[in-house]
Design a protein around this motif. Structure first.
Motif, mmCIF file in Angstrom:
data_model
loop_
_atom_site.group_PDB
_atom_site.id
_atom_site.type_symbol
_atom_site.label_atom_id
_atom_site.label_comp_id
_atom_site.label_asym_id
_atom_site.label_seq_id
_atom_site.Cartn_x
_atom_site.Cartn_y
_atom_site.Cartn_z
ATOM 1 N N PHE A 117 56.326 57.080 66.073
ATOM 2 C CA PHE A 117 55.197 56.967 65.146
ATOM 3 C C PHE A 117 55.143 55.569 64.544
ATOM 4 O O PHE A 117 54.087 54.925 64.531
ATOM 5 N N ALA A 118 56.278 55.097 64.051
ATOM 6 C CA ALA A 118 56.329 53.756 63.457
ATOM 7 C C ALA A 118 55.985 52.686 64.491
ATOM 8 O O ALA A 118 55.259 51.727 64.190
ATOM 9 N N ALA A 119 56.485 52.851 65.705
ATOM 10 C CA ALA A 119 56.200 51.879 66.763
ATOM 11 C C ALA A 119 54.709 51.850 67.099
ATOM 12 O O ALA A 119 54.134 50.787 67.342
ATOM 13 N N GLY A 120 54.077 53.018 67.078
ATOM 14 C CA GLY A 120 52.654 53.087 67.354
ATOM 15 C C GLY A 120 51.829 52.376 66.293
ATOM 16 O O GLY A 120 50.867 51.659 66.602
ATOM 17 N N VAL A 121 52.207 52.569 65.036
ATOM 18 C CA VAL A 121 51.517 51.906 63.929
ATOM 19 C C VAL A 121 51.684 50.392 64.034
ATOM 20 O O VAL A 121 50.729 49.626 63.862
ATOM 21 N N GLN A 122 52.903 49.966 64.336
ATOM 22 C CA GLN A 122 53.170 48.532 64.448
ATOM 23 C C GLN A 122 52.388 47.914 65.602
ATOM 24 O O GLN A 122 51.790 46.842 65.466
ATOM 25 N N LYS A 123 52.348 48.613 66.705
ATOM 26 C CA LYS A 123 51.646 48.119 67.894
ATOM 27 C C LYS A 123 50.150 48.022 67.650
ATOM 28 O O LYS A 123 49.515 47.012 67.973
ATOM 29 N N ARG A 124 49.579 49.059 67.056
ATOM 30 C CA ARG A 124 48.136 49.078 66.825
ATOM 31 C C ARG A 124 47.729 48.133 65.699
ATOM 32 O O ARG A 124 46.710 47.434 65.773
ATOM 33 N N GLY A 125 48.544 48.105 64.636
ATOM 34 C CA GLY A 125 48.193 47.288 63.478
ATOM 35 C C GLY A 125 48.655 45.849 63.551
ATOM 36 O O GLY A 125 48.261 45.031 62.719
ATOM 37 N N LYS A 126 49.510 45.552 64.532
ATOM 38 C CA LYS A 126 50.078 44.201 64.672
ATOM 39 C C LYS A 126 50.671 43.718 63.351
ATOM 40 O O LYS A 126 50.489 42.569 62.940
ATOM 41 N N CYS A 127 51.382 44.618 62.701
ATOM 42 C CA CYS A 127 51.995 44.307 61.407
ATOM 43 C C CYS A 127 53.507 44.213 61.568
ATOM 44 O O CYS A 127 54.079 44.703 62.536
ATOM 45 N N GLU A 128 54.126 43.570 60.611
ATOM 46 C CA GLU A 128 55.572 43.429 60.586
ATOM 47 C C GLU A 128 56.091 43.903 59.227
ATOM 48 O O GLU A 128 55.344 43.944 58.249
ATOM 49 N N GLN A 129 57.344 44.245 59.179
ATOM 50 C CA GLN A 129 57.935 44.669 57.915
ATOM 51 C C GLN A 129 57.858 43.521 56.909
ATOM 52 O O GLN A 129 58.079 42.364 57.253
ATOM 53 N N GLY A 130 57.517 43.860 55.677
ATOM 54 C CA GLY A 130 57.437 42.858 54.629
ATOM 55 C C GLY A 130 56.046 42.326 54.375
ATOM 56 O O GLY A 130 55.844 41.474 53.508
#
Length: 214
Positions: A117-130
């Protein structure tokens, strides 16, 4: 509860949907200050509709939880055509890929779903922690769940540790500088304030926790 069976998946996500319906106004008010003001509507509509979608897709999924999540996430995306809606549906679909062929969710499988789930959000949103987004609560939750599962924790222990990590992630956003959306324009107003997306991520984990630990 030490495992979640295929037939229980709609009820699991009903727990999430019901929580978002309860928190709809709170999330909309938070979002109105630094966003578009519709976060609560998106989350309540998306997750509120998900259990019925899952029940409709159950026969076609033929006992495969991963397939059920992937098909249901895809249908959910058409109901909430927005940035956050697409992030959530993509997360569910990626989480489903991690559970392909599974007929029940035990502690390792739950950790795999949260990681996907987290990987999907990161991939779609192109976001990074912080960067002050939902990723800042769901990534720590996934990491904590993975660590707990690998240490032999039970299903309830895994979701509890994930929830604690998500809460800490929300708290950490108070000191982050936003880089996306309206919040980035009004960055000074974000200081000391929890990110509304991260709060929504925390509520997603809390909804799962409420069902697993009831």
């Amino acid at each position: 509860m030490d495992k979640i069976l295929f037939d229980q998946i709609p009820d699991l996500f009903a727990s999430v949907g019901n929580l978002f319906i309860e928190k709809k106004e709170e999330l909309c008010e938070m979002d109105a200050r630094l966003g578009d003001g519709d976060l609560g509507l998106i989350m309540s509509k998306g997750y509120g509709s998900l259990p019925d979608i899952m029940r409709e897709e159950a026969t076609g999924a033929a006992g495969d939880i991963g397939k059920l999540l992937m098909k249901s996430g895809m249908k959910m995306s058409s109901l909430v055509p927005s940035t956050m809606g697409f992030l959530m549906s993509t997360g569910i679909m990626e989480g489903g890929k991690a559970l392909k062929g599974k007929t029940e969710i035990d502690a390792p499988a739950l950790a795999a779903y949260l990681t996907g789930f987290a990987a999907g959000v990161q991939k779609r949103g192109k976001c990074e922690q912080g960067q002050r987004t939902i990723y800042d609560s769901i990534l720590p939750a996934a990491q904590s769940a993975d660590k707990a599962a690998k240490a032999g924790a039970s299903l309830q222990e895994v979701i509890t540790q994930a929830l604690d990590a998500a809460r800490s992630g929300v708290e950490a956003t108070k000191n982050m500088i936003p880089v996306f959306g309206k919040a980035a324009v009004h960055a000074a107003q974000c200081e000391g304030v929890e990110d509304q997306g991260a709060v929504a991520g925390y509520y997603k984990i809390l909804g799962l926790h409420n069902y697993i630990c009831k």
